[in-house]
Motif scaffolding. Structure first.
Motif: not given
Lengths: 183, 623
Positions: B584, B117-118, B361-367, B399, B369, A41-42
């Motif tokens: 991010p 997914q989205s 390692f950094p988690p990458r949740p939807p964020r 988000l 921009c 989604m990002s």
């Protein structure tokens, strides 16, 4: 021939362009190729994975421990996607460091995975375009001459697939990546 | 060397190409991942072919379907596109349209999102179509999606019924080398059944659209166009697979990998409704049958052969979620082993996971921009009123959930109605729990107008922040009614959000640049003070339009707001910027115990300096 490549990185850093160049280069060399992209989604800063399959296959999806090559455009995405890589596979990691922690290093050794490090961000920034680190990785990758991925073949595709004003800069960074391999 | 008639494109462009080649005359859609690229594809191919197709972005899916239906009902070839939950919005007209005779052709392209997914939920369009007895086709690859779209339009035009093409994100966003034909010359027959691949083990022939049959299906859809009859397969097959969509393509790759191609026939389904009766012969002739489909058990229910079938109902196939390569491989291996056909050959090496445990390692949740103006709005909302209820909506700004400024998310426009509900639930006793709802500009036009009108009419008191970045960013920058731009980039008149809001009689209306965080905070407090006033005029929502161009369209246009930030010197490692701002580009460096900036992502918006506990301008002014 069959080759499965995982391109992994962060949104906005050219992962999809790199995978486009990989598919087009393979097709020009006469292979069947397909790809599947996952970008969540990002728009910027999220994980992006593009799976590229070359040769005889029906789906563009790759199973665990099946990929021949893992191209990581960002270090943490290397770890996140490591399970894709098969025994004896090859990885290229964009990182500032040139080493792995013991546990991971031993794992890769045990799985006979060849892991190469390249500071693509640095190569690209030195040439004045940090955003084009993807080109440095492709350049470095072309040094290993895997399947259809020879220096000249990728260069040709970069000329076709990148926008006019970026072509020169991209080729310059691509070339710098290749020369990093020669060193 | 390159074939001039071939091009690498995504499944959605392949669908667009198929429709254009089938003589499409009108297309209408509302953007929604994974369907959003079909309209741009149609516009592009129409330009290349110098055609006269009318293509438009509709205000919502109901508008899209009704516009397409209108054109189809007087003889045009029309299509509308949406994502799976978009069909819910179009449901009233969808139900109505199926009973009416059309004079032209009507194809509804609906892209499902297994996973999801989205999207906020999974939903299987094949199930709805089957229940309502509308023909539905389920392509298994990007290449096939084009053939199927072409076929669907011809079929609809010939038989005067609406036809649905159901894609999924794995088909819509797969990229392949696709052949382009002259308009009206594509020859398509759906290659269903077990095909050559299952019988001879010759891969690479099963899926390609056959160039025969003149492209004019004069068959009923209940007749198979390509009789690769099930009886041609040895009747003794102990175990067979029925699959549709991308699950079919994955299953083909998996049985090849496991070296089972000669032993497991796969029956491929494209027409899910009505299904080809051959499928029943196949099922009857096989010992056991595995059904692979996304996402509901539509084929499984149709086959209905009790315990003979491995599927969702007996737990072999997960009840929800995408059927990934690994899941399908696991299911096939398990069944083959249980049936004593073959030993398991793939064992996952979990030492990989073990070794990864030591790596952080950094988690990458939807964020959102880096530099997104919504982030500034959410920060201000939370800062001004941390105890508020924050009803949220659907779009990029969902988000905001990671910043604690979005509490709910049901469907487009739902946030405004929920705010109304929360108002009555919490504030009937005049205690005034603050409620700050958020909605984006595209969503506001799509489904926010009626809820806001409703809230005004019924005297609700809450703050609505309309986050106006003048585009539909999450689905790929489609223009909104306010931009005054059509789908193909032609200028038209602009409809202003503030005019609509004023038109409802809302008198607290402020338009603010969200980058002015202090002003935004102050305005939210002002709006709250207005709402708690015991006067009659305050018995309606207060609206704040947070207006700043989406960073993706502003790219390269605006000056860097900041010079070098000397974090090295000033940061005390409190992480408050990371916790509160969730950008991010801000990364905590464990070794240095300081926050570092990812220069590749940072846009130099400078908003994080306002969040910094070490406070602000001083820090930013360091060189």
């Amino acid at each position: 021939m069959k080759m499965e490549i995982v391109c992994a990185g962060v949104g906005g850093r050219g992962v999809l362009l790199a995978s486009t160049i990989l598919i087009e280069t393979a097709i020009k060399a006469g292979f069947e190729a397909m790809a599947s992209d996952e970008y969540g989604m990002s728009q910027r800063g999220g994980s992006v994975v593009s799976l590229v399959k070359i040769g005889d296959c029906k789906s563009p999806l790759i199973g665990r421990e099946n990929a021949d090559i893992l191209l990581s455009f960002e270090e943490s995405e290397f770890y996140r996607n490591l399970a894709f890589l098969k025994r004896g596979g090859m990885a290229i990691v964009n990182t500032r460091k040139g080493f792995l922690r013991d546990g991971i290093g031993n794992l890769l050794k045990e799985r006979n995975i060849k892991c190469h490090f390249v500071n693509a961000d640095d190569i690209a920034s030195r040439k004045g375009s940090m955003q084009a680190a993807n080109m440095a990785i492709l350049g470095y990758f072309s040094y290993f001459k895997q399947g259809p991925y020879m220096l000249g073949a990728i260069e040709e595709t970069i000329k076709e697939k990148t926008k006019g004003k970026f072509v020169e800069k991209n080729l310059e960074i691509f070339d710098a990546g290749y020369r990093y391999g020669e060193k | 060397m390159k074939d001039v008639n071939m091009e690498v494109m995504i499944g959605n462009y392949s669908i667009a190409r198929g429709l254009v080649e089938a003589g499409l005359e009108l297309a209408a859609a509302y953007p929604g991942t994974p369907s959003s690229e079909i309209i741009p594809g149609i516009i592009e191919f129409n330009k290349r072919e110098h055609g006269h197709i009318h293509a438009e972005w509709s205000t919502n899916e109901r508008c899209a379907l009704e516009v397409a239906f209108g054109a189809a009902s007087i003889g045009r070839k029309a299509a509308c596109m949406m994502k799976q939950v978009g069909l819910n919005v179009a449901f009233p007209s969808f139900l109505g349209a199926r009973r009416k005779k059309i004079k032209g052709g009507l194809v509804i392209i609906c892209c499902d999102d297994p996973g999801p997914q989205s999207s906020q939920t999974e939903q299987d369009t094949r199930l709805i179509a089957t229940l309502l007895n509308i023909p539905v086709l389920d392509p298994s690859s990007a290449k096939e999606a084009g053939d199927v779209a072409y076929y669907a339009m011809e079929y609809s035009y010939e038989h005067k019924v609406p036809v649905i093409v159901r894609s999924t994100h794995r088909v819509s966003h797969a990229r392949e080398n696709i052949t382009l034909y002259q308009i009206g010359t594509r020859k398509v027959a759906l290659n269903e059944g077990i095909g050559e691949a299952g019988v001879k083990g010759s891969r690479g022939q099963g899926v390609k659209g056959k160039r025969e049959n003149g492209g004019h299906p004069n068959h009923s859809i209940t007749q198979s166009l390509n009789h690769s009859s099930a009886s041609s397969y040895p009747l003794s097959a102990k175990f067979g697979i029925v699959a549709s969509g991308m699950s079919f393509s994955i299953a083909m790759d998996v049985i090849f990998e496991l070296n089972l191609t000669q032993r497991i026939p796969i029956y491929k389904v494209i027409k899910v409704n009505p299904v080809d009766p051959d499928i029943y012969d196949f099922v009857d002739n096989a010992g056991r049958v595995l059904v692979l489909e996304e996402t509901d058990s539509v084929l499984e229910a149709m086959i209905h052969r009790g315990n003979k079938v491995f599927g969702r109902r007996n737990g072999y196939v997960p009840g929800a979620g995408e059927l990934t390569y690994d899941i399908i491989r696991g299911i096939i291996e398990q069944i083959v082993e249980e049936m004593g056909m073959e030993e398991r050959t793939f064992f996952p090496d979990y030492s990989i996971e073990e070794a990864l445990k030591e790596i952080r390692f950094p988690p990458r949740p939807p964020r959102l921009c880096a530099g997104c103006p919504h982030r500034a709005s959410f920060f201000a909302m939370r800062y001004a009123s941390p105890e508020a209820i924050f009803p949220g909506d659907i779009g990029c700004y969902t988000l905001g959930i990671s910043m604690g400024a979005v509490d709910t998310c049901i469907d487009m426009g739902g946030g405004v109605n929920l705010a109304s509900g929360f108002y009555n639930a919490c504030n009937q006793d005049e205690t005034f729990t603050p409620i700050i709802a958020s909605i984006g500009d595209s969503t506001f036009f799509h489904a926010g107008l009626e809820p806001l009108y409703d809230a005004t009419k019924t005297g609700k008191r809450f703050i609505l922040v309309i986050m106006d970045n003048s585009t539909t960013a999450m689905t790929g920058m489609q223009p909104t009614p306010q931009t005054g731009m059509t789908a193909d980039g032609v200028k038209t008149h602009s409809i202003k959000i503030e005019d609509m809001v004023r038109g409802f009689g809302i008198d607290f209306l402020k338009i603010i640049d969200p980058y002015s965080i202090p002003l935004m905070v102050e305005t939210i407090r002002e709006a709250h003070a207005y709402l708690v006033l015991d006067n009659h005029s305050a018995h309606k929502p207060a609206v704040i339009i947070a207006r700043r161009e989406c960073l993706l369209s502003a790219k390269g246009k605006h000056e860097a707001l900041l010079d070098t930030i000397n974090i090295e010197q000033d940061c005390i490692g409190c992480k408050s910027c990371i916790k509160l701002f969730d950008c991010p580009a801000l990364i905590f460096n464990d070794e240095k115990r300081k926050v570092t900036v990812d220069e590749g992502l940072c846009t130099r918006c400078g908003m994080c300096l306002l969040v910094c506990a070490m406070k602000r301008p001083r820090k930013g002014q360091n060189k």
